[in-house]
Design a protein around this motif. Structure first.
Motif, PDB file in Angstrom:
ATOM      1  N   CYS A 179       0.841  -1.209  -0.102  1.00 17.69           N
ATOM      2  CA  CYS A 179      -0.058   0.070  -0.025  1.00 17.69           C
ATOM      3  C   CYS A 179       0.729   1.313  -0.188  1.00 17.69           C
ATOM      4  N   ARG A 248     -13.388  12.537   0.225  1.00 14.84           N
ATOM      5  CA  ARG A 248     -13.165  11.056  -0.432  1.00 14.84           C
ATOM      6  C   ARG A 248     -12.230  11.138  -1.421  1.00 14.84           C
ATOM      7  N   TYR A 249     -12.006  12.474  -1.909  1.00 14.82           N
ATOM      8  CA  TYR A 249     -10.945  12.372  -3.091  1.00 14.82           C
ATOM      9  C   TYR A 249      -9.664  12.429  -2.951  1.00 14.82           C
ATOM     10  N   PRO A 251      -6.094  11.172  -1.925  1.00 13.62           N
ATOM     11  CA  PRO A 251      -5.494   9.771  -2.221  1.00 13.62           C
ATOM     12  C   PRO A 251      -5.232   9.023  -0.878  1.00 13.62           C
ATOM     13  N   TRP A 254      -7.612   6.580  -0.002  1.00 18.33           N
ATOM     14  CA  TRP A 254      -8.011   5.391  -1.079  1.00 18.33           C
ATOM     15  C   TRP A 254      -6.924   4.246  -0.312  1.00 18.33           C
ATOM     16  N   TYR A 255      -5.685   4.432  -0.272  1.00 17.25           N
ATOM     17  CA  TYR A 255      -4.719   3.471   0.165  1.00 17.25           C
ATOM     18  C   TYR A 255      -4.799   3.187   1.562  1.00 17.25           C
ATOM     19  N   GLU A 272     -15.506   0.794  -1.240  1.00 17.72           N
ATOM     20  CA  GLU A 272     -15.738   1.606  -2.239  1.00 17.72           C
ATOM     21  C   GLU A 272     -14.381   2.418  -2.859  1.00 17.72           C
ATOM     22  N   LEU A 273     -13.675   3.098  -1.500  1.00 20.75           N
ATOM     23  CA  LEU A 273     -12.767   4.078  -1.730  1.00 20.75           C
ATOM     24  C   LEU A 273     -11.425   3.177  -2.128  1.00 20.75           C
ATOM     25  N   ALA A 274     -11.395   1.966  -1.843  1.00 21.36           N
ATOM     26  CA  ALA A 274     -10.230   0.899  -2.014  1.00 21.36           C
ATOM     27  C   ALA A 274     -10.410   0.824  -3.772  1.00 21.36           C
ATOM     28  N   ARG A 275     -11.458   0.687  -4.255  1.00 18.72           N
ATOM     29  CA  ARG A 275     -11.410   0.546  -5.834  1.00 18.72           C
ATOM     30  C   ARG A 275     -10.664   2.040  -6.597  1.00 18.72           C
ATOM     31  N   TYR A 276     -11.132   2.808  -5.804  1.00 20.78           N
ATOM     32  CA  TYR A 276     -10.405   4.269  -6.377  1.00 20.78           C
ATOM     33  C   TYR A 276      -8.861   4.044  -6.348  1.00 20.78           C
ATOM     34  N   ALA A 277      -8.129   3.459  -5.435  1.00 17.71           N
ATOM     35  CA  ALA A 277      -6.767   3.101  -5.332  1.00 17.71           C
ATOM     36  C   ALA A 277      -6.202   2.459  -6.524  1.00 17.71           C
TER      37      ALA A 277
END
Length: 565
Positions: A179, A248-249, A251, A254-255, A272-277
């Motif tokens: 990560c 939520r944006y 980074p 996300w990680y 959901e946030l992990a998919r952004y990563a």
């Protein structure tokens, strides 16, 4: 070739010695080409220090004995360690991005690369591939360097406190390394995408003019990201309360979400946030690759084009006119030196970057604490200029002064002092005067302007104490040996200057006649300093005049321990 690779065919140019040598050349260029070269070893150690130090200070937090005394033995440390995970992620992203931003000049080719490589029988695609391989190697090395030590110590402390098995430790360590490494790559790709697209889309002269300021803005964003490292729990709590929040944006979150998913401690929001990563990293890496190839091709093809001279640009001429107003009217070193230094500062990419960072930090500190805004802005700008004075210009610029000047009849502090004042007035004093005048009245603003100018002049004299070199002509000796000490001293100086200056001004407004003490104190300090210099001159301990070299530390120091007199 080793037996393991037999049976696998590679293109001949991919494994040829020229490609390896070109890759090594670009790696050395990125590692060593710097005005303040620290060397590969010290540089990697400096990059690894924040993460390692953060991991070490967490030993007390995850102590089993202290956890027993606090009644926290039954806590799920995979959840309670979330703020610390965010800290490691934010610090790693900030450091990787800052290094990439600072080293941007050494990533793309310059005129020296063109002159050395273009005449050789080396295809252009091999040069660009070697540069890309060097960049990829550097990114991986930096990502591992930033995250490797915490990937061992932090999971070790947490799993030991939770009494988990060695397998759990290895899984924790692998999750941390993955990560944090991906977060570092994301930060590097972000810098590549922004600067690469700007280089590819903007006209060359426009990019050269705004590149340092764009890099300064990126450095400020990354610094703000580093400051957010201590509020990971608050950011996640806010996001859980307001899922549609712009937070939520961010980074690092996300990680952090990916971290929790790998450890099976996720929530629907974190999933959901992990998919952004994953998707965000893939899109950004693709964009950075496209931007890199476009900017590389354009810059390599136009590296020797002359373009318009900076002095022919209207904005540049206007800025120089304002700065030249502070130069002496009388011809001599004062006028020539001031004009030389201001032009060199504005034309050099490295010096503009230093100024952009100093100005940006000053305005950031001003918005954070309005009570001492002008003091923070003044201190950081003057400190940035003082640091810039120690960075030599790309082309040696002191030869003409060395030829025509008598060092015994000229001095450097006068030139440096005027340069500092020429930047201080338009960038700090005038904006603060306008804002204060609108808010509290013009009389109050004028008195405050004189007070800030007085203590700024005092700071200038302290920064230029024993300064004998012409700015931008030779580097500061002992920088690598005293770097950490200098950082500590300047931090203490910043706190003393801003807090002390603001507190003294507040007290003086309660006793308006006390403002008269400022010129009296400055006159007394000037008289004492003149007496000190006269005594040192009479005893032969004062070095005066202009010098063009960075003098090394004296091998013999006079202690004057005799009882005579």
């Amino acid at each position: 070739m080793p037996n393991a690779w037999r049976g696998i065919s590679f293109p001949p140019w991919l494994v040829s010695p020229p490609l390896r040598r070109l890759t090594g050349h670009f790696l050395r260029k990125m590692a060593y080409a710097s005005a303040l070269d620290l060397g590969v070893g010290p540089l990697l150690g400096l990059l690894a220090a924040p993460g390692a130090f953060s991991a070490v200070i967490m030993l007390e937090k995850y102590s089993s004995f202290l956890g027993w005394m606090r009644g926290h033995l039954r806590d799920d440390l995979y959840l309670t360690s979330i703020p610390d995970k965010y800290l490691f992620l934010a610090v790693a992203m900030a450091i990787s991005g800052i290094v990439t931003t600072i080293r941007w000049d050494q990533i793309l080719p310059d005129s020296q690369d063109y002159l050395n490589l273009a005449p050789l029988p080396v295809p252009p695609h091999r040069i660009i591939l070697a540069n890309a391989a060097a960049i990829l190697t550097a990114v991986v090395v930096v990502a591992l360097d930033v995250s490797l030590i915490p990937a061992v110590l932090f999971p070790l402390f947490v799993t030991a406190a939770a009494r988990l098995s060695a397998v759990a430790f290895l899984q924790f360590s692998a999750s941390h390394l993955l990560c944090v490494g991906l977060a570092s790559i994301f930060s590097t790709a972000f810098v590549f995408a922004v600067l690469g697209l700007a280089s590819a889309l903007l006209p060359r002269t426009a990019f050269r003019a705004c590149s340092s300021w764009l890099r300064g803005a990126i450095l400020l964003v990354l610094t703000a990201l580093m400051f957010s490292a201590f509020d990971g729990a608050g950011l996640l709590r806010h996001l859980q309360q307001v899922p549609a929040s712009p937070v939520r944006y961010l980074p690092p979150l996300w990680y952090l979400a990916l971290y929790q998913v790998l450890q099976q401690r996720s929530t629907p929001l974190l999933s959901e946030l992990a998919r952004y990563a994953v998707s965000g990293l893939g899109a950004l890496v693709a964009l950075s690759i496209i931007a890199y190839f476009l900017s590389y091709r354009r810059r390599y093809a136009a590296v020797l084009e002359s373009g318009s001279h900076p002095s022919s640009q209207f904005v540049f001429r206007l800025v120089l006119t304002c700065l030249d107003a502070f130069a002496p009217r009388r011809p001599g070193l004062g006028r020539a030196g001031q004009r030389f230094v201001t032009r060199a500062l504005l034309r050099s990419e490295t010096h503009r970057l230093v100024l952009a960072v100093a100005i940006g930090f000053g305005w950031m500190a001003a918005f954070e604490d309005t009570a001492r805004a002008e003091f923070a802005m003044a201190y950081l700008l003057l400190l940035g200029l003082r640091i810039a004075f120690e960075l030599p210009a790309e082309v040696p610029g002191n030869w003409v002064f060395r030829v025509i000047l008598d060092p015994r009849r000229n001095d450097a502090p006068g030139v440096a002092r005027r340069v500092m004042l020429s930047f201080l007035f338009p960038l700090v004093l005038v904006p603060c005067f306008a804002v204060t005048g609108i808010q509290t009245g013009w009389v109050h603003a004028f008195v405050s302007l004189l007070y800030v100018l007085a203590i700024s002049a005092t700071l200038i004299e302290l920064l230029l104490s024993s300064y004998r070199k012409l700015p931008l002509t030779c580097p500061m000796p002992g920088f690598r040996d005293n770097f950490l000490v200098l950082c500590l001293v300047q931090f203490l100086g910043f706190e003393t200057f801003t807090r002390g200056g603001a507190a003294l001004e507040s007290w003086m407004w309660g006793n308006p006649w006390s403002f008269l003490l400022v010129p009296i104190a400055m006159a007394a300090a000037w008289r004492w300093n003149q007496s000190r210099l006269a005594t040192a001159r009479a005893e032969g301990e004062l070095e005066e005049g202009l010098t063009f070299e960075s003098a090394a530390a004296a091998a013999v120091v006079r202690l004057d321990l005799s009882d005579a007199g």
